[in-house]
Motif scaffolding. Structure first.
Motif, PDB file in Angstrom:
ATOM      1  N   ILE A 255       9.567 -32.459 -24.925  1.00 62.65           N
ATOM      2  CA  ILE A 255      10.937 -32.237 -25.192  1.00 62.65           C
ATOM      3  C   ILE A 255      11.218 -31.424 -26.230  1.00 62.65           C
ATOM      4  N   ASN A 256      12.229 -30.610 -25.904  1.00 62.01           N
ATOM      5  CA  ASN A 256      12.597 -29.939 -27.159  1.00 62.01           C
ATOM      6  C   ASN A 256      14.230 -29.172 -27.046  1.00 62.01           C
ATOM      7  N   ALA A 257      14.898 -28.954 -28.279  1.00 61.46           N
ATOM      8  CA  ALA A 257      16.044 -28.421 -27.999  1.00 61.46           C
ATOM      9  C   ALA A 257      16.573 -27.737 -26.758  1.00 61.46           C
ATOM     10  N   ASP A 258      15.909 -26.698 -26.429  1.00 57.05           N
ATOM     11  CA  ASP A 258      16.224 -25.897 -25.364  1.00 57.05           C
ATOM     12  C   ASP A 258      16.319 -26.844 -23.937  1.00 57.05           C
ATOM     13  N   ILE A 259      15.347 -27.877 -23.750  1.00 58.63           N
ATOM     14  CA  ILE A 259      15.400 -28.695 -22.701  1.00 58.63           C
ATOM     15  C   ILE A 259      16.471 -29.423 -22.748  1.00 58.63           C
ATOM     16  N   ILE A 260      16.940 -30.000 -23.830  1.00 57.70           N
ATOM     17  CA  ILE A 260      17.998 -30.957 -24.110  1.00 57.70           C
ATOM     18  C   ILE A 260      19.207 -30.191 -23.767  1.00 57.70           C
ATOM     19  N   LYS A 261      19.437 -28.974 -24.157  1.00 55.20           N
ATOM     20  CA  LYS A 261      20.683 -28.264 -23.997  1.00 55.20           C
ATOM     21  C   LYS A 261      20.898 -27.985 -22.090  1.00 55.20           C
ATOM     22  N   GLN A 262      19.786 -27.842 -21.747  1.00 52.59           N
ATOM     23  CA  GLN A 262      19.709 -27.330 -20.250  1.00 52.59           C
ATOM     24  C   GLN A 262      20.114 -28.751 -19.359  1.00 52.59           C
ATOM     25  N   ARG A 263      19.457 -29.728 -19.834  1.00 51.53           N
ATOM     26  CA  ARG A 263      19.194 -31.021 -19.034  1.00 51.53           C
ATOM     27  C   ARG A 263      20.295 -31.904 -19.119  1.00 51.53           C
ATOM     28  N   ILE A 264      21.052 -31.855 -20.510  1.00 48.12           N
ATOM     29  CA  ILE A 264      21.781 -33.144 -20.819  1.00 48.12           C
ATOM     30  C   ILE A 264      23.061 -33.074 -20.136  1.00 48.12           C
ATOM     31  N   ASN A 265      23.258 -34.838 -19.604  1.00 47.23           N
ATOM     32  CA  ASN A 265      24.404 -34.922 -18.617  1.00 47.23           C
ATOM     33  C   ASN A 265      24.777 -36.110 -19.241  1.00 47.23           C
ATOM     34  N   ALA A 266      25.859 -36.189 -20.417  1.00 44.68           N
ATOM     35  CA  ALA A 266      26.427 -37.213 -21.276  1.00 44.68           C
ATOM     36  C   ALA A 266      27.751 -36.743 -21.539  1.00 44.68           C
ATOM     37  N   LYS A 267      28.367 -37.977 -21.704  1.00 51.03           N
ATOM     38  CA  LYS A 267      29.932 -37.633 -22.218  1.00 51.03           C
ATOM     39  C   LYS A 267      30.360 -38.843 -23.022  1.00 51.03           C
TER      40      LYS A 267
END
Length: 267
Positions: A255-267
């Motif tokens: 897991i890395n920064a790009d994957i986090i940006k692509q997949r995150i579903n949080a609020k």
């Protein structure tokens, strides 16, 4: 808020991998290997130690302590009490995973004793465990949740007030609560419920992130984001629980920064 959570998670993960903190785990026999490997995969360093003769030393040298009540005996409970007291006295992060809360008298008594010994920075459990940690209203089936995570939010807020710490409720949606702060993470995959010990892994990750991020609410949120995204990544490699466990460890490592940006579903 989603953008801020994304930024925070990326920064916290970078800090964790840079510092490689030593995390002390008093955890159950079922998950020791899984938990240790998960911490190594994410960039931390694990110590698994429960002997009463050494727990205070371990708390002293480690950056955070994670207490998991999955497999209990009286000597283990005493070790947990000592570890909790020491962690609080040293102002080090303390995570409590109340596995199977409400399922037996010894578990309920152990939770009370640990909370009396020292208020945890973070308490993480499924909905039934969180409900039962504060009261007897949760319907616990072994260590599995029979309540939805949403149903435990109000109880989680009350538990946060009582403990003074962060409460994390795991489920289809993960809730992180402290005071008026609340974050919701909707990453993850249903196959995660078919692999033993992933809840315990979530608690260990909370400890790892809490050791490098003094804002414990933010640390717990980052940990649960990474946990959920790693579950989604693992599901792209397999549809069966045995291989999922291995794929999940690989995902934590990858897991890395790009994957986090692509997949995150949080609020």
């Amino acid at each position: 808020m989603s953008q801020q959570i994304t930024k925070n998670t990326i920064e916290d993960l970078e800090q964790l991998r840079s510092k490689s903190p030593l995390i002390h785990n008093i955890t159950n026999y079922v998950v020791m290997n899984n938990t240790a490997n998960a911490l190594l995969a994410i960039g931390a360093s694990p110590i698994m130690a429960h002997a009463i003769e050494e727990v205070e030393e371990m708390v002293t040298i480690c950056s955070a302590t994670v207490i998991n009540i999955g497999t209990l005996s009286e000597p283990w409970i005493q070790s947990m009490e000592l570890a909790a007291k020491k962690a609080v006295s040293l102002k080090k992060p303390l995570v409590l995973d109340p596995v199977g809360a409400g399922a037996s008298n010894i578990r309920n008594a152990a939770i009370r004793r640990i909370l009396d010994a020292g208020n945890p920075s973070i308490i993480r459990g499924n909905a039934s465990e969180i409900l039962s940690t504060l009261s007897s209203s949760g319907k616990t089936k072994g260590v599995d949740a029979t309540d939805s995570s949403e149903s435990a939010v109000e109880t989680g807020k009350s538990l946060s007030k009582v403990s003074g710490g962060v409460v994390v409720i795991s489920g289809a949606t993960d809730y992180v609560l402290k005071g008026t702060d609340l974050s919701q993470i909707s990453n993850g995959d249903a196959l995660m419920t078919k692999v033993t010990g992933l809840g315990c892994t979530a608690s260990a990750l909370c400890g790892a992130f809490a050791s490098v991020q003094s804002d414990q609410f933010r640390a717990a949120t980052s940990a649960m984001v990474v946990m959920g995204i790693a579950g989604e990544m693992a599901k792209t490699k397999t549809t069966s629980p045995g291989s999922f466990q291995v794929a999940f460890l690989d995902a934590l490592y990858e897991i890395n920064a790009d994957i986090i940006k692509q997949r995150i579903n949080a609020k």
